[in-house]
Design a protein around this motif. Structure first.
Motif, short mmCIF file in Angstrom:
data_model
loop_
_atom_site.label_atom_id
_atom_site.label_comp_id
_atom_site.label_asym_id
_atom_site.label_seq_id
_atom_site.Cartn_x
_atom_site.Cartn_y
_atom_site.Cartn_z
N LYS A 135 25.48 6.20 -29.27
CA LYS A 135 25.95 6.44 -30.62
C LYS A 135 26.74 5.22 -31.08
N LYS A 136 26.50 4.78 -32.31
CA LYS A 136 27.21 3.61 -32.82
C LYS A 136 28.72 3.83 -32.78
N SER A 137 29.13 5.06 -33.00
CA SER A 137 30.57 5.36 -33.04
C SER A 137 31.25 5.21 -31.68
N SER A 138 30.46 5.13 -30.60
CA SER A 138 31.04 5.04 -29.25
C SER A 138 31.66 3.69 -28.97
N GLY A 139 31.19 2.66 -29.68
CA GLY A 139 31.69 1.31 -29.44
C GLY A 139 31.10 0.66 -28.20
N ILE A 140 30.20 1.32 -27.51
CA ILE A 140 29.60 0.77 -26.30
C ILE A 140 28.59 -0.32 -26.66
N LYS A 141 28.75 -1.48 -26.01
CA LYS A 141 27.87 -2.62 -26.28
C LYS A 141 27.22 -3.17 -25.02
N SER A 142 27.77 -2.82 -23.85
CA SER A 142 27.33 -3.43 -22.61
C SER A 142 27.43 -2.43 -21.46
N LEU A 143 26.74 -2.73 -20.37
CA LEU A 143 26.86 -1.90 -19.17
C LEU A 143 28.31 -1.81 -18.70
N SER A 144 29.06 -2.86 -18.91
CA SER A 144 30.46 -2.88 -18.47
C SER A 144 31.30 -1.84 -19.19
N ILE A 163 20.41 -0.17 -13.31
CA ILE A 163 21.80 -0.41 -13.72
C ILE A 163 22.60 -0.97 -12.56
N ARG A 164 22.45 -0.33 -11.40
CA ARG A 164 23.25 -0.74 -10.24
C ARG A 164 22.83 -2.11 -9.72
N ALA A 165 21.57 -2.48 -9.94
CA ALA A 165 21.08 -3.77 -9.47
C ALA A 165 21.47 -4.91 -10.40
N HIS A 166 21.73 -4.60 -11.67
CA HIS A 166 22.06 -5.65 -12.63
C HIS A 166 23.44 -6.21 -12.34
N LYS A 167 23.61 -7.50 -12.51
CA LYS A 167 24.90 -8.13 -12.16
C LYS A 167 26.06 -7.57 -12.97
N VAL A 168 25.79 -7.18 -14.23
CA VAL A 168 26.86 -6.61 -15.06
C VAL A 168 27.15 -5.18 -14.62
N GLY A 169 26.12 -4.47 -14.14
CA GLY A 169 26.29 -3.07 -13.74
C GLY A 169 26.90 -2.88 -12.37
N GLN A 170 26.88 -3.93 -11.54
CA GLN A 170 27.44 -3.82 -10.20
C GLN A 170 28.94 -3.57 -10.27
N GLY A 171 29.37 -2.53 -9.59
CA GLY A 171 30.80 -2.21 -9.60
C GLY A 171 31.22 -1.31 -10.74
N VAL A 172 30.30 -1.02 -11.68
CA VAL A 172 30.61 -0.10 -12.77
C VAL A 172 30.45 1.32 -12.25
N ASN A 173 31.49 2.10 -12.33
CA ASN A 173 31.50 3.45 -11.75
C ASN A 173 31.18 4.49 -12.82
N PHE A 174 29.91 4.59 -13.19
CA PHE A 174 29.51 5.57 -14.19
C PHE A 174 29.07 6.86 -13.50
N ARG A 175 29.03 7.94 -14.26
CA ARG A 175 28.65 9.24 -13.72
C ARG A 175 27.24 9.57 -14.19
N GLU A 176 26.35 9.88 -13.25
CA GLU A 176 24.95 10.15 -13.57
C GLU A 176 24.77 11.60 -14.00
N VAL A 220 21.36 -0.89 -27.31
CA VAL A 220 22.30 -1.98 -27.04
C VAL A 220 22.24 -2.41 -25.57
N GLY A 221 23.03 -3.42 -25.26
CA GLY A 221 23.25 -3.82 -23.88
C GLY A 221 22.24 -4.80 -23.33
N GLU A 222 22.39 -5.06 -22.06
CA GLU A 222 21.56 -6.01 -21.36
C GLU A 222 20.16 -5.44 -21.10
N SER A 223 19.15 -6.30 -21.11
CA SER A 223 17.81 -5.88 -20.70
C SER A 223 17.82 -5.73 -19.19
N LEU A 224 17.51 -4.52 -18.72
CA LEU A 224 17.58 -4.25 -17.29
C LEU A 224 16.30 -4.62 -16.55
#
Length: 302
Positions: A135-144, A163-176, A220-224
């Motif tokens: 959602k645009k209102s979320s402000g999310i632009k990146s995996l980070s 997501i987990r393999a991408h360099k930006v996604g590594q270490g990001v603790n999201f909930r699946e 949005v975000g990085e091409s995975l």
């Protein structure tokens, strides 16, 4: 539309004319013996395979599968061949192909080396980018920006691993957050049970375009990953795979595949008459110019 269907039928017939004398085995023998062929279809994989307002399967891959069916009819001399459909999900599409429930899986499946251990693929007919809808209102632009947040993706897909393999996604603790199919997960995004839906860009575009408020969403975000999408069939069945490959090769050479792409990606499509306006990528142009079943790892290596 009638002219396009006639052209597809003519191409399909030409693709198998030279092979008609070959003895039948595998899937073709099964189809001949049963007098029917079963297509595995997706219910919300816009615009490749989905249901229209009357619950009829339609889409880019449905049209291609119908051309393959026409080729099968010609090969087997069965003009009244019964065409059945079976809804499949990301989770059960491979088992249902392997066990013979479906003969062609006409959905939105990525061709990769691990899946090639279980099934075979037709030549690539679409190439997608895996990204995320928010959602645009979320402000999310990146995996980070996903750290600590719920992320939706369809069970049986490769999105979470990407997501987990991408360099930006590594270490990001999201909930699946999981569920059975694309429409279910987009509903999670709509109802704020997830902040992002990670999936093939064409599927995200279709879901957004057919949502209640398309203007509220962005991709949005990085091409995975750059992923070849192809129709799936049973492994170790060279006769049937040869017919499928010959049919798609003929569609590509004749220009009919490009016309089908224009119909589904560059024209208004049901149920709302939305035009996704997605020009054909250079990668897909190359795949159509030289039909092949190379897995996604071959694209990543380039």
């Amino acid at each position: 539309m009638k002219k396009l269907h006639l052209a597809l039928a003519m191409v399909a017939g030409f693709a198998v004319h030279a092979a008609n004398a070959q003895a039948l085995d595998g899937t073709l023998k099964k189809i001949k013996d049963n007098g029917s062929i079963t297509l595995g279809i997706r219910e919300s994989s816009f615009p490749l395979s989905y249901l229209d307002a009357s619950q009829k399967p339609i889409g880019y891959h449905i049209d291609i599968c119908n051309a393959i069916v026409d080729a099968v009819k010609t090969k087997l001399a069965l003009p009244k061949l019964e065409v059945k459909t079976q809804a499949v999900t990301s989770q059960n599409r491979i088992p249902l192909t392997v066990n013979g429930t479906v003969d062609l899986e006409c959905g939105s499946t990525t061709n990769d080396t691990s899946r090639q251990q279980q099934v075979a693929f037709a030549p690539t007919t679409y190439i997608t980018n895996v990204m995320m809808a928010v959602k645009k209102s979320s402000g999310i632009k990146s995996l980070s920006d996903l750290n600590g947040k719920p992320v939706a993706t369809t069970t049986g897909t490769t999105s979470v691993q990407l997501i987990r393999a991408h360099k930006v996604g590594q270490g990001v603790n999201f909930r699946e957050v999981y569920g059975k199919d694309h429409a279910d997960f987009f509903l999670m995004l709509e109802t704020d049970r997830a902040v992002a839906f990670v999936m093939d860009d064409n599927l995200l575009m279709g879901l957004i375009a057919n949502s209640k408020a398309p203007q509220d969403y962005a991709i949005v975000g990085e091409s995975l990953s750059l992923e070849p999408i192809a129709i799936m069939l049973r492994k170790d069945d060279p006769q049937f795979k040869g017919l499928v490959a010959a049919t798609i090769g003929s569609l590509a050479k004749s220009g009919q595949l490009a016309k089908l792409y224009t119909k589904w990606f560059l024209s208004p499509i049901p149920p709302k008459g939305v035009n996704l306006n997605v020009p054909m990528s250079d990668a897909l142009k190359a795949a159509i110019a030289e039909p092949n079943d190379r897995p996604k790892e071959a694209y990543a290596a380039k």
